[in-house]
Design an enzyme around this catalytic site. Structure first.
Site, mmCIF file in Angstrom:
data_model
loop_
_atom_site.group_PDB
_atom_site.id
_atom_site.type_symbol
_atom_site.label_atom_id
_atom_site.label_comp_id
_atom_site.label_asym_id
_atom_site.label_seq_id
_atom_site.Cartn_x
_atom_site.Cartn_y
_atom_site.Cartn_z
ATOM 1 N N ARG A 165 0.827 -1.219 0.000
ATOM 2 C CA ARG A 165 0.000 0.000 0.000
ATOM 3 C C ARG A 165 0.861 1.269 0.000
ATOM 4 N NH1 ARG A 165 -2.992 -3.672 -0.833
ATOM 5 N NH2 ARG A 165 -5.117 -3.966 -0.051
ATOM 6 N N SER A 234 -10.904 -1.119 2.370
ATOM 7 C CA SER A 234 -10.328 -1.290 3.711
ATOM 8 C C SER A 234 -10.063 0.080 4.308
ATOM 9 C CB SER A 234 -9.007 -2.046 3.645
ATOM 10 O OG SER A 234 -9.188 -3.320 3.108
ATOM 11 N N GLU A 330 -6.113 3.949 6.047
ATOM 12 C CA GLU A 330 -5.562 3.801 4.698
ATOM 13 C C GLU A 330 -5.883 5.003 3.796
ATOM 14 O OE1 GLU A 330 -7.103 1.068 1.704
ATOM 15 O OE2 GLU A 330 -5.430 -0.237 2.201
HETATM 16 N N1 EPU Z 1 -11.357 -11.256 9.323
HETATM 17 C C1 EPU Z 1 -12.172 -11.401 10.419
HETATM 18 N N2 EPU Z 1 -13.231 -10.558 10.565
HETATM 19 C C2 EPU Z 1 -13.507 -9.578 9.667
HETATM 20 C C3 EPU Z 1 -12.672 -9.407 8.554
HETATM 21 C C4 EPU Z 1 -11.590 -10.271 8.393
HETATM 22 O O1 EPU Z 1 -11.956 -12.268 11.254
HETATM 23 O O2 EPU Z 1 -14.481 -8.862 9.864
HETATM 24 C C5 EPU Z 1 -10.259 -12.188 9.104
HETATM 25 C C6 EPU Z 1 -10.572 -13.147 7.960
HETATM 26 O O3 EPU Z 1 -11.278 -14.260 8.384
HETATM 27 C C7 EPU Z 1 -9.184 -13.512 7.452
HETATM 28 C C8 EPU Z 1 -8.379 -12.269 7.705
HETATM 29 O O4 EPU Z 1 -9.088 -11.501 8.680
HETATM 30 O O5 EPU Z 1 -8.640 -14.556 8.203
HETATM 31 C C9 EPU Z 1 -8.122 -11.453 6.462
HETATM 32 O O6 EPU Z 1 -9.358 -11.064 5.861
HETATM 33 P P1 EPU Z 1 -9.517 -10.872 4.269
HETATM 34 O O7 EPU Z 1 -8.963 -12.047 3.537
HETATM 35 O O8 EPU Z 1 -10.928 -10.479 4.021
HETATM 36 O O9 EPU Z 1 -8.529 -9.703 3.904
HETATM 37 P P2 EPU Z 1 -8.113 -8.356 4.662
HETATM 38 O O10 EPU Z 1 -6.729 -8.551 5.195
HETATM 39 O O11 EPU Z 1 -9.164 -7.924 5.582
HETATM 40 C C10 EPU Z 1 -6.887 -7.412 2.529
HETATM 41 C C11 EPU Z 1 -6.862 -6.098 1.808
HETATM 42 C C12 EPU Z 1 -8.081 -5.948 0.903
HETATM 43 C C13 EPU Z 1 -8.064 -7.119 -0.086
HETATM 44 C C14 EPU Z 1 -8.083 -8.444 0.693
HETATM 45 C C15 EPU Z 1 -7.914 -9.630 -0.222
HETATM 46 C C16 EPU Z 1 -5.658 -4.501 3.201
HETATM 47 C C17 EPU Z 1 -5.764 -3.338 4.147
HETATM 48 N N3 EPU Z 1 -6.820 -4.994 2.755
HETATM 49 O O12 EPU Z 1 -8.038 -7.356 3.407
HETATM 50 O O13 EPU Z 1 -7.925 -4.745 0.168
HETATM 51 O O14 EPU Z 1 -9.191 -7.073 -0.965
HETATM 52 O O15 EPU Z 1 -6.955 -8.477 1.610
HETATM 53 O O16 EPU Z 1 -6.619 -9.635 -0.736
HETATM 54 O O17 EPU Z 1 -4.551 -4.917 2.877
HETATM 55 C C18 EPU Z 1 -8.458 -2.416 0.195
HETATM 56 O O18 EPU Z 1 -7.263 -2.188 0.335
HETATM 57 O O19 EPU Z 1 -9.309 -1.474 0.104
HETATM 58 C C19 EPU Z 1 -8.940 -3.796 0.155
HETATM 59 C C20 EPU Z 1 -10.237 -4.109 0.111
#
Ligand code: EPU
Length: 345
Positions: A165, A234, A330
């Protein structure tokens, strides 16, 4: 010829739908227009604020500045071989439409990044990433207008300092204005399906078309549609902490989702931290964290920037208290003079 408008409402131009009246506004379709608009801003002693898809910004209610709404179009093939294709794309192209077009043409690499809101020109700024791919890996160069040198320049990917990012364009936001991005994409697909349950979702259909389809489906199942629930994706970055702090955290919270990084660091899922503090689906007034993905902040009805701050600062506080981790927002925060402000001020 450029057409400067006054007192323009930016609500429809930022995906969080914040009310924001700009004193001056102009749509930019070419580099010539951009130079003319910057001259106007200089003459009027106005700051200029670059507006792209508006999907990663927090705007105050009044902005005394010239808004440069980037809208440069065009897709040009620069090089075409059996292995790869290089295409130069106007920064004003809609990101998702561009990704769909590459898949249709048989140009591969960006399928994991389908359905990300925003425009092509903003994609290098925070090096957009999803499902194990970051856009920087497929960028050859970024064409910018350099406000210091007053010329256009091609910044090679290696000089963009792409990281999680992050890029040079975030460090020096007042210097470079992105006009075009040149991508190098593959002619033979190399599927990247190791993130989360992507592989399982693909089943036996291991094609780039299906990869794109599954990414779209996963995003739709978790992330709110900005048209229905205004948001900026995010809201916080996933925090990266050192291994020693992480080991301590793990003894207290063995379930914590995490990803090993270089230099003995660990990235933690901010969504999980927020979820654990009970914020998933919770609101203060009209601003809350989304019920299916706690990392996404939603403007449920007519919120102002102050309302947004109220909610996200409360989330930060709760996470800090429970995990001793400071979450960093972010999206980019602007002040009433159209300048970028640090979230910690
Ligand atoms: N999780 C929870 N509760 C929640 C949300 C997530 O327990 O409410 C847990 C999930 O179960 C999982 C972990 O957190 O084990 C990660 O969740 P997820 O795979 O949904 O990804 P994220 O880390 O929350 C990141 C990016 C997203 C991107 C996804 C998929 C960042 C800040 N965010 O989200 O990017 O789409 O991975 O690659 O790096 C964005 O930047 O706007 C964005 C949407």
């Amino acid at each position: 010829m450029i057409q400067i408008q006054q007192n323009v409402q930016l609500k429809a131009f930022n995906t969080l739908n914040l009310n924001a009246i700009a004193s001056h506004y102009v749509k930019i379709d070419s580099i010539e227009n951009l130079i003319a608009a910057l001259d106007f801003a200089d003459q009027q002693q106005l700051n200029s604020l670059i507006l792209s898809g508006g999907s990663n910004m927090l705007l105050p209610e009044q902005i005394h500045a010239l808004i440069l709404h980037m809208n440069i179009q065009g897709v040009e093939i620069v090089e075409d071989t059996a292995e790869h294709i290089k295409i130069k794309v106007g920064g004003g192209q809609i990101w998702h439409d561009f990704v769909l077009m590459t898949t249709e043409k048989g140009w591969y690499g960006l399928q994991n990044l389908a359905l990300i809101p925003g425009l092509v020109g903003a994609s290098p700024v925070q090096n957009i990433g999803a499902y194990g791919v970051e856009v920087g890996e497929f960028i050859e160069s970024v064409q910018v207008y350099d406000r210091l040198e007053k010329t256009t320049q091609d910044v090679l990917a290696i000089d963009c300092q792409f990281a999680y990012r992050d890029s040079i364009f975030k460090h020096d936001p007042n210097r470079y204005i992105i006009t075009h991005v040149t991508f190098q994409l593959l002619k033979q697909p190399q599927l990247r399906i190791h993130y989360g349950d992507l592989k399982a979702a693909m089943a036996d259909d291991l094609t780039p078309e299906n990869l794109q389809k599954q990414v779209i489906q996963i995003r739709k199942s978790k992330l709110p549609d900005p048209k229905q629930y205004p948001n900026v994706g995010s809201f916080f970055k996933n925090p990266v902490i050192n291994q020693t702090d992480f080991d301590q955290l793990l003894t207290k919270f063995p379930q914590i989702p995490h990803y090993a990084q270089a230099h003995r660091c660990v990235k933690i899922a901010a969504g999980w931290l927020i979820d654990q503090t009970g914020w998933k689906g919770k609101k203060i007034g009209s601003v809350g964290m989304f019920e299916k993905q706690a990392l996404v902040l939603v403007n449920y009805a007519n919120a102002s920037l102050n309302d947004v701050k109220h909610t996200y600062q409360a989330v930060q506080q709760d996470v800090k208290q429970k995990f001793n981790i400071k979450l960093e927002p972010e999206p980019v925060l602007f002040d009433t003079n159209g300048l970028i402000r640090s979230h910690s001020e």
